[in-house]
Enzyme design. Structure first.
Site, PDB file in Angstrom:
ATOM      1  N   GLY A 336       0.796  -1.234   0.000  1.00 60.14           N
ATOM      2  CA  GLY A 336       0.000   0.000   0.000  1.00 60.14           C
ATOM      3  C   GLY A 336       0.821   1.273   0.000  1.00 60.14           C
ATOM      4  O   GLY A 336       0.294   2.359   0.254  1.00 60.14           O
ATOM      5  N   ASP A 337       2.107   1.171  -0.313  1.00 53.80           N
ATOM      6  CA  ASP A 337       3.001   2.333  -0.243  1.00 53.80           C
ATOM      7  C   ASP A 337       2.654   3.349  -1.330  1.00 53.80           C
ATOM      8  O   ASP A 337       2.705   3.041  -2.514  1.00 53.80           O
ATOM      9  CB  ASP A 337       4.448   1.862  -0.392  1.00 53.80           C
ATOM     10  N   GLN A 338       2.310   4.579  -0.924  1.00 55.81           N
ATOM     11  CA  GLN A 338       2.004   5.630  -1.897  1.00 55.81           C
ATOM     12  C   GLN A 338       3.109   6.679  -1.966  1.00 55.81           C
ATOM     13  O   GLN A 338       2.956   7.697  -2.623  1.00 55.81           O
ATOM     14  CB  GLN A 338       0.677   6.299  -1.526  1.00 55.81           C
TER      15      GLN A 338
END
Lengths: 387, 387
Positions: A336-338
């Site tokens: 989920g790294d943005q």
């Protein structure tokens, strides 16, 4: 006889302590380089940084693992300084006796970077704009040279050289720590056996560089920043707090963020008054203010710059630099790294020889921060990779 | 006979024009409400907004489709005002004769919102802080009431009432336009037959509200903003430009962003000078400055607030409000959207009755902006859904 008895007693107490708290007790140490030349040809005299270590260096000094820390982090990767410390080092879940990075086997060492954010934390030792330049007797301020990830690595290399450590079983780092870990493997391919970039990338692109510049903006716009010359007047606290708040949000996936901050629908005032803030904003700022208490605004600017400038090898072809790496490599991005997207790990891994490189994702609700708070999700992969 | 001949000639010329340029020619019209009461009980006298329409309203006025515009958009959804216009309206790819939203069948109408960002665009008519309050003869400034998505919808309803349109074949809107579209279906379930929220959501959470507040921050920190009272002095251009730049980046997935702006590795100065900016930052700011030329800083603040406050029904239970919708609904998020994540469309769709609601994703490299620039990727789904 007495000596042996005392030793046994000590070992017993130590074991019991471990048993009681399951926590390593660690000590911050200082390392100094009399004169350090930066990548851009400037001199810092002296460089002084803190470091700590867990486990024991073996006889042939072949069991060292270097942990390189993230942007807002310090060398406190595991354990506690005092049993009463409210928290352990950030990767205590994977560093310790019998853990994924097993301190019964490995000598795990970590170093505070130059321009460390938490310069006013009593357990951090760093050199940067907020520290005294002995040549003038005043804080360096913006006369401190721009430093890079390669400079961070060189400071660490000096320390390891002084300890006689010429081989690293592994270099492991999260986020900005991944840049340092990769740069180690690029600059010293013969010294680094294994490489684990966690929530990492081998390059910063225009998108990421601009996102990071947006952290710098509130500091630079704060009149109290005074173009970096605030040391006689006090910190630009408003700008610093805002920068820390933005860093906090950008490291969090919405799911984890929303679990921590108030829903806008619960606020009445913002519907009546265009200047009324949302509770979530105020809560985020209050939390950031607490964290900012030990930080320095200029240090944040220098960390942003070091991160923005990063690409493997620091030249004009990071792909070519990365293809020279000899270390067995494991990329561990967070799904989920943005901030540093998994695609950045994928693009980085793609230029390395396939038998050398492997890839797994860290699941979770925290996004980028899953690389810290949810690292135990990949503990088994790390343990397997190291052994 | 002469009249018939002239009519035929006109139709022929019109058709030929369409044939030659494949572009509708449209005209901006003005609509006024003498006294408008906002959701928070304030009065705006008068409200004046622009609108435009494509196609023809049928005899029983049953073929109207309302297009609600996005944050930085206007009612110019399709066609050109003049054949020489450099660009068409933003969804020209799907609105026009024979297109997905077929103007041979439908009467497509779109309205400039209150507090429209582009208040100084000669083709925009709006009412907001930068427009004159007849009661004082001066710009409203921050005395303008906080307005909401429900207020935007009510202005549109007044216009449709004045045209005798009581039924909408569909309401379709992207991003902030999706909020208006959803609010239409919630407030007037009997009037709205079909609903298409594109890159949309039925609620703004704490994470999104804070992200949007970060757009407001550079405006509020600009000393030239003067707490909103800048109309005698000139706009806070630095803050406004920065806000527009942030909006631009947040609407773009890194792939599209990096294709447009210089790589940090090509910059030399930032490695020597901590204050030297990256080219990508300067390029982004220059582009934003051009767009900001027709915008007003306070209008941006009011649009941010209207967006932050949005949840279906504007009460304390958006899920319950949304479950009342009778319109057949098609959610169209963009796969790479990092601003209004596909999970927001999914969570919104999940509270609607399954036979009513469908879902498809827009692919592409642009992220949020794929809902505008890559809308033709879902043209067939839209056409099928409308017919």
């Amino acid at each position: 006889m007495l000596k042996t008895l005392l030793m046994c007693l000590c070992v017993l107490l130590y074991s019991q302590h471990l048993l009681a708290t399951d926590t390593l007790l660690v000590k911050k140490q200082a390392f100094e380089i009399a004169e350090f030349t930066t990548q851009n040809g400037k001199t810092i005299s002296p460089v002084r940084v803190g470091w700590e270590a867990y486990g024991h260096l073996n006889a042939d000094k072949s069991n060292a693992i270097l942990i390189t820390h993230f942007f807002s982090g310090t060398s406190h990767a595991a354990g506690k300084y005092q049993p009463s410390d409210p928290a352990t080092g950030y990767w205590d879940a994977i560093i310790g006796p019998g853990k994924a990075i097993d301190t019964n086997k490995f000598y795990v060492i970590s170093v505070d970077t130059l321009v460390n954010a938490n310069v006013f934390d009593p357990n951090v030792i760093t050199t940067g704009p907020a520290t005294i330049n002995p040549a003038t007797g005043k804080p360096w301020g913006l006369t401190f040279p721009v430093v890079t990830i390669a400079d961070f690595v060189e400071v660490q290399r000096h320390l390891l050289d002084s300890l006689g450590i010429t081989q690293l079983h592994a270099v492991i780092g999260a986020s900005m720590g991944s840049f340092q870990a990769i740069e180690w493997a690029v600059r010293y391919p013969e010294r680094v056996k294994r490489l684990i970039p966690v929530i990492g990338t081998a390059y910063l692109d225009a998108w990421a560089a601009v996102r990071l510049e947006r952290w710098a903006y509130p500091i630079k716009q704060d009149p109290a920043w005074r173009n970096g010359n605030y040391y006689d007047y006090g910190q630009p606290l408003h700008g610093l707090r805002t920068a820390v708040a933005y860093i906090t949000q950008d490291a969090l996936y919405p799911t984890a963020f929303n679990a921590r901050f108030s829903e806008p629908a619960d606020d009445v005032a913002p519907h009546q008054d265009i200047l009324a803030p949302f509770s979530a904003w105020q809560e985020l700022m209050a939390q950031a203010q607490t964290r900012a208490a030990v930080q320095d605004a200029n240090h944040i600017l220098y960390l942003i710059r070091a991160s923005q400038l990063y690409r493997a090898g620091m030249g004009d072809n990071w792909q070519q630099a990365l293809s020279q790496v000899k270390a067995k490599t494991l990329f561990l991005p967070a799904t989920g790294d943005q901030l540093l997207l998994p695609t950045m790990s994928q693009r980085s891994a793609a230029v390395m020889p396939p038998p050398t490189v492997s890839y797994a994702e860290i699941p979770g609700d925290f996004g980028h921060l899953d690389g810290i708070v949810n690292i135990s999700a990949v503990a088994e992969q790390i343990a397997l990779f190291l052994n």
